[in-house]
Design a protein around this motif. Structure first.
Motif, mmCIF file in Angstrom:
data_model
loop_
_atom_site.group_PDB
_atom_site.id
_atom_site.type_symbol
_atom_site.label_atom_id
_atom_site.label_comp_id
_atom_site.label_asym_id
_atom_site.label_seq_id
_atom_site.Cartn_x
_atom_site.Cartn_y
_atom_site.Cartn_z
ATOM 1 N N ASP A 196 -1.783 6.354 5.374
ATOM 2 C CA ASP A 196 -1.097 5.269 4.661
ATOM 3 C C ASP A 196 -1.288 3.977 5.438
ATOM 4 O OD1 ASP A 196 -0.098 7.489 3.360
ATOM 5 O OD2 ASP A 196 1.913 7.332 4.238
ATOM 6 N N TYR A 197 -1.434 2.876 4.712
ATOM 7 C CA TYR A 197 -1.260 1.548 5.321
ATOM 8 C C TYR A 197 0.033 1.017 4.727
ATOM 9 C CZ TYR A 197 -6.146 1.514 6.895
ATOM 10 O OH TYR A 197 -7.333 1.796 7.493
ATOM 11 N N GLY A 198 1.117 1.121 5.465
ATOM 12 C CA GLY A 198 2.412 0.723 4.924
ATOM 13 C C GLY A 198 2.727 1.551 3.686
ATOM 14 N N ASP A 199 2.972 0.879 2.576
ATOM 15 C CA ASP A 199 3.318 1.590 1.339
ATOM 16 C C ASP A 199 2.090 2.122 0.607
ATOM 17 O OD1 ASP A 199 5.951 1.114 1.766
ATOM 18 O OD2 ASP A 199 6.026 -0.700 0.510
ATOM 19 N N LEU A 200 0.920 1.671 1.039
ATOM 20 C CA LEU A 200 -0.305 2.047 0.332
ATOM 21 C C LEU A 200 -0.825 3.385 0.842
ATOM 22 C CD1 LEU A 200 -2.492 1.002 -1.701
ATOM 23 C CD2 LEU A 200 -3.710 0.103 0.295
ATOM 24 N N LYS A 201 -0.854 4.375 -0.056
ATOM 25 C CA LYS A 201 -1.413 5.675 0.327
ATOM 26 C C LYS A 201 -2.914 5.646 0.054
ATOM 27 C CE LYS A 201 2.768 8.389 -0.607
ATOM 28 N NZ LYS A 201 3.277 8.085 0.740
ATOM 29 N N LYS A 218 -4.989 10.874 0.347
ATOM 30 C CA LYS A 218 -3.849 11.635 -0.189
ATOM 31 C C LYS A 218 -4.045 13.145 -0.081
ATOM 32 C CE LYS A 218 -3.223 7.988 -3.627
ATOM 33 N NZ LYS A 218 -3.458 7.678 -5.056
#
Ligand code: ADP
Ligand code: MG
Length: 253
Positions: free
Chosen positions: A13-18, A21
């Motif tokens: 993940d980059y922060g909220d960005l997955k 997966k």
């Protein structure tokens, strides 16, 4: 069969960005695995994890059976640093789209530097090994030239020599020909093909579908941070099972 690389349930993940997966695949020794997929699907991030340029991933990456950047201790997984990390990390060589050569060093110095700094080889041994690898990719005559004076194809071949000189178990290529002028693409693809024929284990992110068709043993199609489809090139290119693979292939042909 020895697995050169095994990737298990890789997430990032980059922060909220997955971005990744849950990516799982193996690469056997001597195998060439090509990775295709739309921009933003996580291909570069996947390679960066395998090269340990990213360390905050979840899941497990094993190179030659050894866990990368982690150690299992008493049922827990803890990070590994220092020499133990470098030993596993050193089994992975990476070639980037933008070459990433040091512009203020000659081609020869570019190849020697990691040998003297990371592998602590003495200068004469490093020079010999560097020259051997520059010759292998056809740029021995450019040993004393500085990168800005070389063509893109020559720079990329120096970058390949630099990675090869470290004698990696697996070579990663991230769109190694995407920033080259069209007439220079084949000289780099030719070197990659030669390495494949010599039995190098390779994980290759590419837009060169002809290369993937001819050289890959298997192809992975990534979309949205997962492997959407995987198979031998003849199947994936000519008889894709997934609608999104078909949609992607129809866009690039
Ligand atoms: P690809 O190589 O398939 O084009 P990337 O792995 O470069 O895809 O990127 C996947 C996603 O991760 C994209 O949405 C991209 O914007 C994002 N991303 C990549 N690197 C970073 C970063 N350092 N910080 C935040 N987001 C990133
Ligand atoms: Mg990319």
């Amino acid at each position: 069969m020895t697995l050169a690389l095994s990737v298990r349930d890789l997430t990032l993940d980059y922060g909220d960005l997955k971005v990744l997966k849950g990516v799982t695949f193996d690469v056997a020794a001597g195998e060439v695995l090509c990775v295709i997929g739309p921009s933003g699907s996580g291909k570069s991030t996947l390679l960066r994890c395998v090269a340990y340029l990213e360390d905050h991933f979840g899941g497990a990456i094993r190179v030659d059976g050894e866990l990368l950047g982690r150690r299992e201790r008493g049922g827990k997984v803890v990070p590994v640093r220092g020499a133990a990390l470098r030993k596993v990390q050193g089994k992975v060589g990476m070639v980037f789209q933008h070459f990433n050569l040091w512009p203020h060093m000659s081609a020869l110095r570019n190849v020697m530097e990691p040998l003297t700094v990371v592998k602590r080889m003495d200068r004469e041994a490093a020079r010999a090994l560097a020259m051997e690898n520059l010759a292998k990719v056809g740029v021995a005559d450019k040993a004393d030239a500085y990168p800005p004076r070389l063509s893109g194809g020559q720079q990329q071949r120096v970058a390949i020599a630099r990675a090869l000189a470290m004698q990696p178990r697996v070579m990663l290529f991230d769109e190694a020909t995407s920033s080259l002028d069209p007439e220079l693409v084949n000289e780099v693809l030719g070197v990659m093909r030669q390495l494949a024929e010599e039995g190098m284990t390779m994980l290759v992110v590419t837009h060169e579908m002809e290369f993937a068709k001819k050289v890959a043993d298997r192809v992975i199609f990534m979309d949205g941070g997962v492997i959407a489809e995987e198979g031998p090139p003849a199947q994936l290119f000519d008889h894709p099972r997934e609608a999104r693979t078909r949609a992607f292939l129809s866009l690039i042909d």
